[in-house]
Design a protein around this motif. Structure first.
Motif, mmCIF file in Angstrom:
data_model
loop_
_atom_site.group_PDB
_atom_site.id
_atom_site.type_symbol
_atom_site.label_atom_id
_atom_site.label_comp_id
_atom_site.label_asym_id
_atom_site.label_seq_id
_atom_site.Cartn_x
_atom_site.Cartn_y
_atom_site.Cartn_z
ATOM 1 N N ASN A 1 0.799 -1.469 -0.103
ATOM 2 C CA ASN A 1 0.240 -0.001 0.065
ATOM 3 C C ASN A 1 1.162 1.386 -0.662
ATOM 4 O O ASN A 1 0.585 2.127 0.754
ATOM 5 N N PHE A 2 1.713 1.634 -1.447
ATOM 6 C CA PHE A 2 2.509 2.743 -0.853
ATOM 7 C C PHE A 2 2.589 3.603 -1.950
ATOM 8 O O PHE A 2 1.468 3.452 -3.000
ATOM 9 N N VAL A 3 2.934 4.587 -1.843
ATOM 10 C CA VAL A 3 2.841 5.546 -2.918
ATOM 11 C C VAL A 3 3.601 5.700 -4.009
ATOM 12 O O VAL A 3 4.628 5.027 -3.823
ATOM 13 N N VAL A 4 2.960 5.917 -5.213
ATOM 14 C CA VAL A 4 3.886 6.699 -6.710
ATOM 15 C C VAL A 4 3.413 7.076 -7.408
ATOM 16 O O VAL A 4 2.502 7.634 -7.583
ATOM 17 N N GLY A 5 4.074 7.901 -8.149
ATOM 18 C CA GLY A 5 3.487 8.756 -9.572
ATOM 19 C C GLY A 5 2.826 8.010 -10.173
ATOM 20 O O GLY A 5 2.810 6.775 -10.077
ATOM 21 N N ALA A 6 2.044 9.197 -10.594
ATOM 22 C CA ALA A 6 0.564 8.714 -11.447
ATOM 23 C C ALA A 6 0.942 8.724 -13.321
ATOM 24 O O ALA A 6 0.436 8.299 -13.772
ATOM 25 N N ASN A 7 2.274 9.009 -13.615
ATOM 26 C CA ASN A 7 2.716 9.332 -14.470
ATOM 27 C C ASN A 7 1.871 10.303 -15.255
ATOM 28 O O ASN A 7 1.428 10.711 -16.505
#
Length: 572
Positions: A358-364
């Motif tokens: 359940n981590f955060v990433v960029g969405a492009n």
RNA sequence: CGGGGCGUGGCGCAGCCUGGUAGCGCACUUGCUUUGGGAGCAAGGUGUCGGAGGUUCAAAUCCUCUCGCCCCGACCA
């Protein structure tokens, strides 16, 4: 040597262009002068130091069975093209054309040349092992020369190359060199450490560096070492067992969700905005690796170790992708890259990412991140350890100790080259079984001029340099307060001559200068033992002997001065 | 390669913003005094103001270009 006869241009003010202590001191004390960026003149005192270091190096190299030669500074380009380093070493290699328009390089190292020498000359395993070395000026066009001799473009280096029939032979040669290096650096007076290091452009299968630990800002390398076992490595190479997510039981995967993160580009901004810790974010770093765009994934609170990534990719060149490349690949500004939907890009993730939930990433997409992402939501092409080890983590060797970090100056290195160069240049011998085989090689460097500066960095105080006696430019420094005084002059020359007759190197300050000037210069240039006297002491028939390190001073009758000075010197 | 800073006597610097014919400290030379931790007084020499071009009656100072050196970065999306 008489001060008036030699050339010791000391400076009263700190030179404007020097930053670290050792660089300032070597300029101020009149050891070096810069000619142009990264290129220095070695003045008389420096020359003495260089000779002393070289002598120690020669003695120990010879004792270890190495034989001295001198190789050319200019090499034909073909040699480097054959070894494959013409393209790899690239910009650091100074190149030129001769009058016939033939390409030449200024040798920054001599693996190619020594292999060329040996090729066809050493034919039998019976002639092995061999160890050749030289002490010579090297030139490397550093992208950014700095800190005086610490990272110069021209420098003096001892380089040695071993040739063995077998890998066991190489290990033996390697260990022998390591022993010789410990002897050399301990004789100089360093508390030297041997640490594992990356092989870099040298190629090969293993490498170590000899580091002088320093507490000042002069260290260029960060070293991680175990507090319990003997593990020690350059941070470029160091591994660690990442601390298990202690006690944290895996979260249940949640549904991923896009969130608006206006202008939030850095890890701090994004995690701060979303009110989560940086360990709950996966950074997506885009690199251009030999022209190919690659995405590297790592936990938000970790550092990427580019050396590891580069090695894993077996790449020559690795740079962060430029903003326009990021835009083209992700469709978003820098700051919003993420692994989901990143097609056509190879994705390499650190194994730590695999354990995250359940981590955060960029969405492009500009101003957008995705939360509650899990590894099932995207495809990782490969997992590879690409994170930088950090102080406080667990030692990879003993699994128990914590790693601690300190900074160091690299004064020597060892490389197990293997057959990289002998293969490339066709340097073979006939083994005992009658089969032709490539030499198994090693290469071993010591930066002579850098070692001198490392000594200054490691041994100085607010008044100046404190040379360890093994490499001090002189053993004794005689300072008569008033050289025009007949009695003082007689005593000065008597001591000067007797010490020299007894085999010591002596500097005598015969200048007509104020005492303060002479004492301050004496402290600056840092000769281990000072003998000084004036009317006041000679009236009692005495002179003063002072060690540069520490403050204690002894008064001794003139007749006993030489013996006492030698005794004090011997105790250093 | 990107960003920043600096080029003025041998060294360290001021002057530049606001253009008006170059200054301070140290060092150096000479003399006198001084003489145990960077002396004092007096006299003196030292500059293509990094280079080229431009603006102007006038440029160290403003503009353009260029060369050199130093620092940070060359990584943390």
């Amino acid at each position: 040597m008489l001060w008036s006869q030699t050339f010791i241009p000391t400076l009263r003010d700190d030179p404007a262009d020097a930053v670290i202590d050792s660089h300032k001191l070597m300029l101020r004390a009149g050891f070096i002068r810069q000619l142009t960026a990264g290129i220095y003149n070695y003045l008389p005192l420096m020359q003495c130091v260089i000779h002393k270091i070289e002598r120690i190096v020669r003695e120990e190299m010879n004792a270890a069975g190495a034989i001295e030669i001198t190789m050319p500074v200019l090499h034909p380009a073909e040699l480097w093209q054959k070894s494959g380093r013409w393209d790899v070493v690239g910009k650091e290699q100074m190149r030129m054309k001769d009058r016939h328009q033939r390409d030449l390089v200024l040798g920054g190292t001599h693996e190619e040349v020594i292999t060329w020498i040996v090729r066809g000359e050493l034919r039998s395993y019976r002639q092995l092992p061999k160890n050749f070395y030289q002490i010579q000026t090297k030139f490397r066009d550093e992208p950014r020369p700095r800190f005086g001799l610490m990272r110069g473009r021209e420098f003096i280096m001892k380089d040695a190359y071993t040739f063995d029939a077998t890998w066991d032979g190489l290990k033996n040669a390697y260990n022998k060199m390591a022993e010789a290096y410990f002897k050399i650096f301990r004789r100089i007076g360093f508390d030297v450490r041997m640490v594992e290091s990356d092989v870099g452009a040298m190629g090969g299968t293993g490498a170590h560096e000899f580091m002088v630990p320093v507490e000042t800002s002069g260290g260029e390398n960060v070293i991680l070492s175990c507090e319990r076992c003997d593990y020690a490595a350059n941070i470029e190479k160091a591994t660690s067992l990442s601390l298990a997510d202690e006690g944290a039981r895996p979260e249940e995967p949640r549904q991923k969700e896009m969130v608006f993160t206006p202008g939030m580009k850095t890890v701090e901004e994004v995690t701060g905005f979303l009110r989560v810790g940086p360990e709950k974010l996966v950074k997506t770093l885009l690199y251009e690796v030999d022209g190919e765009v690659v995405a590297a994934l790592i936990r938000g609170d970790r550092e990427i170790n580019e050396v590891k990534l580069k090695n894993y990719m077996r790449a020559n060149e690795l740079v962060m992708a430029a903003a326009d490349v990021v835009m083209r690949v992700t469709g978003a500004q820098v700051g919003f890259a993420g692994p989901i939907g990143l097609s056509r890009v190879r994705i390499i993730a650190d194994p730590e990412v695999k354990r995250m939930r359940n981590f955060v990433v960029g969405a492009n997409r500009d101003d957008t991140h995705i939360i509650n992402v899990n590894t099932v939501d995207f495809t990782v092409d490969e997992y590879a350890e690409i994170r930088q080890a950090q102080a406080g983590e667990i030692c990879p060797r003993c699994n128990q100790g914590r790693l601690q970090s300190y900074s160091g100056i690299e004064v020597g290195n060892l490389f197990m080259l293997g057959t990289k160069y002998s293969d490339a240049l066709g340097a073979n011998f006939i083994d005992s079984d009658g089969v032709e085989k490539p030499f198994v090689m090693g290469s071993y460097g010591i930066g002579i001029t850098r070692t001198a500066q490392a000594a200054v960095e490691a041994f100085h105080d607010e008044k100046g340099i404190i040379w360890p006696k093994a490499i001090a430019p002189y053993d004794f420094h005689i300072v008569p307060i008033e050289i025009t005084d007949r009695r003082q002059r007689e005593v000065a020359f008597a001591l000067y001559e007797e010490l020299q007759e007894r085999g010591y190197a002596v500097l005598m300050d015969d200048r007509e200068e104020r005492p303060g000037v002479k004492f301050n210069d004496a402290d600056l240039i840092g000769i281990p033992v000072r003998i000084s006297f004036g009317d006041r002491s000679l009236k009692d028939g005495q002179v003063e002997i002072v060690k540069r390190r520490g403050k204690e001073m002894v008064k001794i009758p003139v007749e006993k001065a030489v013996d006492k000075a030698i005794e004090i010197f011997g105790q250093l």
